[in-house]
Design a protein around this motif. Structure first.
Motif: not given
Lengths: 210, 199, 210
Positions: C130, C18-19, C183, B125, C137, B21, C99, B31, B27-28, C132-135, B24-25
């Motif tokens: 979102d 997820k928020e 996923d 977060r 999938t 997690r 998650t 970006s 990376h986000y 787009k950035y794999g947050w 992923k965060l």
């Protein structure tokens, strides 16, 4: 008549695997005299001027920075000087952070397998790239089309080095290519074209499902 | 209320999941940081030569962070984890300032504002997650040194547009850099600690 | 006669993106008396007991956890108490990892295009997500049938947000729906029905191909 050389222009810097990088420049007119080029650089937290460590490895008008000379998250200020008997001329300074110039070579060993209801595409990361350690993370994109079609169908596969393609034209020859990019960086070239013939019966079996 | 009685199944999120997690965060966040930097650069910083002034101007440059793979391989993972934590913490105040400042920029598009808010949200977060991971990987006092690496916003009365825009440019330039470092180190730590260096 | 309420049962918790997340419970018999419900929760390895921040937003017998109360980094242990004059009864504890409880909204903008030999279905991920950035999938599933048919034909399309359907009934009206799933999470509802009339000549020309 003979003059000092025109100022060269630094055209591009690239790193293939986030561990080394190269820069290339374009010479200006050499003033009709043998002209010598030197690349000099300073780094964000190292003000002393350093000369290019290797003018050979990346071909003509280039400088190759090996692992020892490559740092990330640091701005390199690079200048190329052209010098001949009549004088010298320096390029504009070129600012580069290796973090943002990563462009890998294409993926290798693309293999195609026709399975029951999909085409399985598999490949390997480009050579000389260490993805195991996690210093570099690669993501991939696959494109495919039937040989007769104009448009490519593109699939982003993330970090996966395999992908199942579901919607195919039965009875037609298909061409497939794969490319990669670092999680944050430039796309590689597409891999060479791979071909696969999709059997005619591939879709028919679905027809009888209802 | 029970605090996960032992009868319950997987009552604790695994360290591997925590890292998943976090990566992923991060990376986000990077970006988004790249997008907001590019958007600002294209709109406000063309031909102003801001890059020359942003050399050695990040508030976190005093932190001794690994700059290549060899250095990264040599550093202990506890130290790298703590470095990530320090870099993250050092962005609390600047991100609050960033969000408030964006609203003062002439015709700043909504996308820049939205991204600034989203980056601030998600960074908080990620910090929560990193504190959890560090506690898990290295129980003991986490320490919560207050990081005042950031000198604070430029004098508010900075009248001229150029200086205000440069201050902003520099903040986004450093945010892009530091968020990339965090993302890179976390992916590396995940491979090292969770996937036994075979990602 | 009047008794303490039966113990309630927490039936599900879901997060759309997820928020934030919500939980719902089913009350037991209220013992014939006005009964009050309180949802209490703790977080893994934290003794502090906290009450539901918002009993309204997600409707009756529910608790809504906004962004501030939603953490990705911990397991929630949730209990609902039913209380009336005669006494109180608590539900079994319900364990939640945000998650793993994602149930997104359906995909949006489903578009259908009849092409030469197939029907092209395209769609977009649900709003607020979102990808787009794999947050987050998402994978997708498409179902299609001729209006007259009983059975749906289902296609799993993986991460693709488009799909070519080859097996169609010429001259008939078809209905198409798409849904998505993270996923590890729950399938969304199907998107609203989209209709497309397949031309009569569509298949005859093609039938000769196989």
């Amino acid at each position: 008549g003979q003059t000092a050389p025109e100022k060269p222009e630094i055209i591009k810097c690239r790193s293939p695997e986030k561990e080394t990088f190269s820069c290339w420049w374009k010479p200006g007119y050499d003033g009709g005299l043998p002209t010598n080029y030197t690349l000099l650089y300073t780094k964000e937290n190292h003000p002393e001027v350093i000369e290019c460590p290797d003018y050979k490895t990346s071909g003509p008008y280039s400088c190759y920075f090996d692992k020892k000379h490559t740092s990330l998250w640091t701005i390199y200020i690079i200048v190329v000087n052209a010098t001949n008997e009549k004088g010298s001329n320096a390029s504009e300074p070129f600012f580069v952070d290796v973090t943002y110039i990563i462009e890998p070579y294409p993926p290798t060993n693309v293999s195609l397998t026709v399975e029951k209801k999909h085409l399985l595409v598999k490949w390997f990361p480009p050579l000389l790239v260490d993805v195991k350690y996690g210093w570099l993370t690669l993501v991939y994109e696959l494109r495919l089309k039937s040989e007769k079609a104009q448009e490519w169908e593109i699939h982003f596969t993330g970090k996966q080095t395999h992908f199942k393609v579901f919607s195919l034209h039965p009875g037609e020859n298909h061409v497939v290519q794969v490319r990669c990019k670092p999680d944050h960086g430039f796309w590689s070239e597409w891999s060479p074209e791979s071909y696969v013939q999709i059997p005619k019966i591939f879709q028919e079996k679905d027809m009888t499902v209802w | 209320l029970p605090i996960c009685p032992n009868g319950s199944v997987n009552c604790q999120i695994s360290t591997g999941d925590l890292f998943d997690r976090a990566v992923k965060l991060s990376h986000y966040i990077h970006s988004l940081s790249t997008e907001i930097f590019n958007e600002f650069d294209e709109r406000y910083a063309q031909d102003r030569g801001f890059i020359t002034k942003s050399i050695n101007a990040c508030h976190t440059s005093s932190l001794n962070t690994p700059e290549d793979k060899v250095q990264a391989q040599q550093i202990q993972h506890e130290d790298l984890l703590n470095l990530v934590l320090r870099v993250l913490r050092s962005w609390n105040d600047p991100l609050v300032h960033l969000v408030s400042e964006v609203q003062g920029i002439k015709e700043a598009p909504d996308t820049i504002l939205w991204k600034a808010i989203e980056i601030e949200d998600q960074t908080k977060r990620l910090l929560e997650g990193m504190e959890k991971i560090v506690k898990r990987v290295q129980p003991g006092d986490l320490g919560n040194e207050v990081y005042s690496l950031w000198p604070g916003p430029p004098a508010v009365q900075v009248a001229d547009d150029d200086s205000r825009l440069f201050a902003f440019y520099n903040l986004l330039h450093c945010l892009r850099r530091d968020s990339h470092k965090i993302d890179n180190y976390l992916k590396l730590l995940k491979c090292r600690l969770i996937q036994d260096s075979s990602c």
